[in-house]
Design a protein around this motif. Structure first.
Motif, mmCIF file in Angstrom:
data_model
loop_
_atom_site.group_PDB
_atom_site.id
_atom_site.type_symbol
_atom_site.label_atom_id
_atom_site.label_comp_id
_atom_site.label_asym_id
_atom_site.label_seq_id
_atom_site.Cartn_x
_atom_site.Cartn_y
_atom_site.Cartn_z
ATOM 1 N N ARG A 84 124.247 4.032 -27.615
ATOM 2 C CA ARG A 84 123.798 3.312 -26.419
ATOM 3 C C ARG A 84 122.771 4.138 -25.642
ATOM 4 N N VAL A 85 121.707 3.490 -25.180
ATOM 5 C CA VAL A 85 120.660 4.162 -24.415
ATOM 6 C C VAL A 85 120.770 3.732 -22.958
ATOM 7 N N ILE A 86 120.882 4.728 -22.085
ATOM 8 C CA ILE A 86 120.901 4.479 -20.642
ATOM 9 C C ILE A 86 119.570 4.961 -20.098
ATOM 10 N N LEU A 87 118.822 4.049 -19.515
ATOM 11 C CA LEU A 87 117.505 4.372 -19.011
ATOM 12 C C LEU A 87 117.512 4.298 -17.490
ATOM 13 N N VAL A 88 116.962 5.320 -16.853
ATOM 14 C CA VAL A 88 116.884 5.378 -15.395
ATOM 15 C C VAL A 88 115.430 5.616 -15.007
ATOM 16 N N ALA A 89 114.956 4.838 -14.033
ATOM 17 C CA ALA A 89 113.599 5.020 -13.522
ATOM 18 C C ALA A 89 113.629 6.075 -12.425
ATOM 19 N N HIS A 90 112.721 7.026 -12.503
ATOM 20 C CA HIS A 90 112.623 8.077 -11.490
ATOM 21 C C HIS A 90 111.529 7.683 -10.509
ATOM 22 N N MET A 91 111.957 7.123 -9.376
ATOM 23 C CA MET A 91 110.997 6.697 -8.361
ATOM 24 C C MET A 91 111.660 6.799 -6.997
ATOM 25 N N LEU A 92 110.869 7.142 -6.013
ATOM 26 C CA LEU A 92 111.382 7.310 -4.663
ATOM 27 C C LEU A 92 111.750 5.968 -4.054
ATOM 28 N N ALA A 93 110.893 4.994 -4.215
ATOM 29 C CA ALA A 93 111.122 3.643 -3.686
ATOM 30 C C ALA A 93 110.616 2.644 -4.727
ATOM 31 N N PRO A 94 111.131 1.422 -4.691
ATOM 32 C CA PRO A 94 110.639 0.421 -5.649
ATOM 33 C C PRO A 94 109.123 0.272 -5.537
ATOM 34 N N ASP A 95 108.426 0.439 -6.657
ATOM 35 C CA ASP A 95 106.968 0.397 -6.619
ATOM 36 C C ASP A 95 106.339 -0.347 -7.792
ATOM 37 N N GLY A 96 107.147 -1.065 -8.549
ATOM 38 C CA GLY A 96 106.620 -1.809 -9.688
ATOM 39 C C GLY A 96 106.858 -1.115 -11.015
ATOM 40 N N LEU A 97 107.219 0.169 -10.983
ATOM 41 C CA LEU A 97 107.489 0.891 -12.227
ATOM 42 C C LEU A 97 108.632 0.239 -12.988
ATOM 43 N N GLU A 98 109.629 -0.239 -12.254
ATOM 44 C CA GLU A 98 110.782 -0.864 -12.904
ATOM 45 C C GLU A 98 110.376 -2.123 -13.668
ATOM 46 N N ARG A 99 109.448 -2.903 -13.115
ATOM 47 C CA ARG A 99 108.967 -4.106 -13.825
ATOM 48 C C ARG A 99 108.170 -3.717 -15.063
ATOM 49 N N THR A 100 107.363 -2.671 -14.935
ATOM 50 C CA THR A 100 106.573 -2.197 -16.070
ATOM 51 C C THR A 100 107.491 -1.769 -17.212
ATOM 52 N N ILE A 101 108.553 -1.049 -16.870
ATOM 53 C CA ILE A 101 109.491 -0.570 -17.894
ATOM 54 C C ILE A 101 110.178 -1.749 -18.580
ATOM 55 N N ARG A 102 110.665 -2.697 -17.794
ATOM 56 C CA ARG A 102 111.342 -3.875 -18.376
ATOM 57 C C ARG A 102 110.415 -4.627 -19.330
ATOM 58 N N LYS A 103 109.187 -4.843 -18.886
ATOM 59 C CA LYS A 103 108.223 -5.584 -19.700
ATOM 60 C C LYS A 103 107.867 -4.799 -20.970
ATOM 61 N N LEU A 104 107.680 -3.499 -20.821
ATOM 62 C CA LEU A 104 107.292 -2.642 -21.938
ATOM 63 C C LEU A 104 108.384 -2.557 -23.002
ATOM 64 N N LEU A 105 109.633 -2.530 -22.570
ATOM 65 C CA LEU A 105 110.740 -2.354 -23.511
ATOM 66 C C LEU A 105 111.472 -3.648 -23.827
ATOM 67 N N ASP A 106 110.856 -4.766 -23.529
ATOM 68 C CA ASP A 106 111.463 -6.059 -23.830
ATOM 69 C C ASP A 106 111.744 -6.147 -25.333
ATOM 70 N N GLY A 107 112.965 -6.511 -25.673
ATOM 71 C CA GLY A 107 113.353 -6.618 -27.073
ATOM 72 C C GLY A 107 114.045 -5.381 -27.612
ATOM 73 N N HIS A 108 114.055 -4.290 -26.854
ATOM 74 C CA HIS A 108 114.753 -3.072 -27.263
ATOM 75 C C HIS A 108 116.157 -3.083 -26.670
ATOM 76 N N PHE A 109 117.042 -2.303 -27.261
ATOM 77 C CA PHE A 109 118.429 -2.252 -26.808
ATOM 78 C C PHE A 109 118.622 -1.046 -25.894
ATOM 79 N N PHE A 110 118.871 -1.333 -24.619
ATOM 80 C CA PHE A 110 119.121 -0.285 -23.640
ATOM 81 C C PHE A 110 119.721 -0.922 -22.388
ATOM 82 N N VAL A 111 120.380 -0.099 -21.574
ATOM 83 C CA VAL A 111 120.826 -0.542 -20.267
ATOM 84 C C VAL A 111 119.971 0.209 -19.256
ATOM 85 N N PHE A 112 119.656 -0.462 -18.163
ATOM 86 C CA PHE A 112 118.633 0.047 -17.255
ATOM 87 C C PHE A 112 119.132 0.045 -15.824
ATOM 88 N N ASN A 113 118.988 1.190 -15.174
ATOM 89 C CA ASN A 113 119.262 1.281 -13.747
ATOM 90 C C ASN A 113 117.917 1.437 -13.057
#
Length: 176
Positions: A84-113
């Motif tokens: 299992r892959v646990i992915l965490v975004a390192h960002m101070l405040a929500p800035d769109g990086l989380e959307r970029t990651i979701r879109k980029l890894l669409d179709g891959h198996f991971f859980v995301f915080n």
């Protein structure tokens, strides 16, 4: 803490930390080293099977940005084969990086915080603790007047340098 929220069996899970990189190679390398160090600490404290860190270079030239994206996609795909892959975004405040990651890894198996570091009550407590510590330190301010009261504005004099034109102070306006 954000990785542990998603973790069930850390000894069989892989941790991935994704942050925002920089356009310049030197700044990007520095960000990558910092994230790699954080990922190692999370692996050690969380007892994860593996930990990796990646930087997405969204402000870099297209070839460098695409290379960073491909590197992340390949790594998540390979890591997910081992557990299992646990992915965490390192960002101070929500800035769109989380959307970029979701879109980029669409179709891959991971859980995301996708939670950002702020707002977080622990961060506020840390700031309060540091301010309390600083308040106990001696006052290190130094004043040019050595603690004497400053003269009223009308009595202040300008320093005249040799060869400089004579300056006249405007008259002090009277209060209304």
């Amino acid at each position: 803490a954000r990785a542990k929220e998603l973790s069930e069996h850390p000894e069989r899970e892989r941790f991935v930390l994704v942050g925002r990189g920089a356009a310049s190679d030197a700044e990007n390398e520095s960000a990558a080293r910092t994230l790699a160090s954080l990922a190692r600490k999370v692996r050690e404290t969380g007892r994860f099977a593996d930990a990796r860190a990646f930087v997405l270079r969204e402000d870099a030239p297209v070839d460098k940005r695409d290379k960073a994206r491909l590197e992340l996609r390949k790594a998540v795909k390979a890591l997910s084969r081992g557990g299992r892959v646990i992915l965490v975004a390192h960002m101070l405040a929500p800035d769109g990086l989380e959307r970029t990651i979701r879109k980029l890894l669409d179709g891959h198996f991971f859980v995301f915080n996708a939670k950002a570091l702020m707002p977080d009550a622990r961060l506020a407590k840390w700031v309060e603790a540091k301010a309390g510590e600083a308040a106990k330190l001696p006052d290190m301010r130094q004043f040019k007047d050595a603690g004497r009261p400053l003269p009223p504005p009308a009595r202040k004099k300008l320093l005249q340098l040799p060869g400089s034109p004579t300056l006249k102070l405007p008259s002090t306006p009277k209060p209304l």
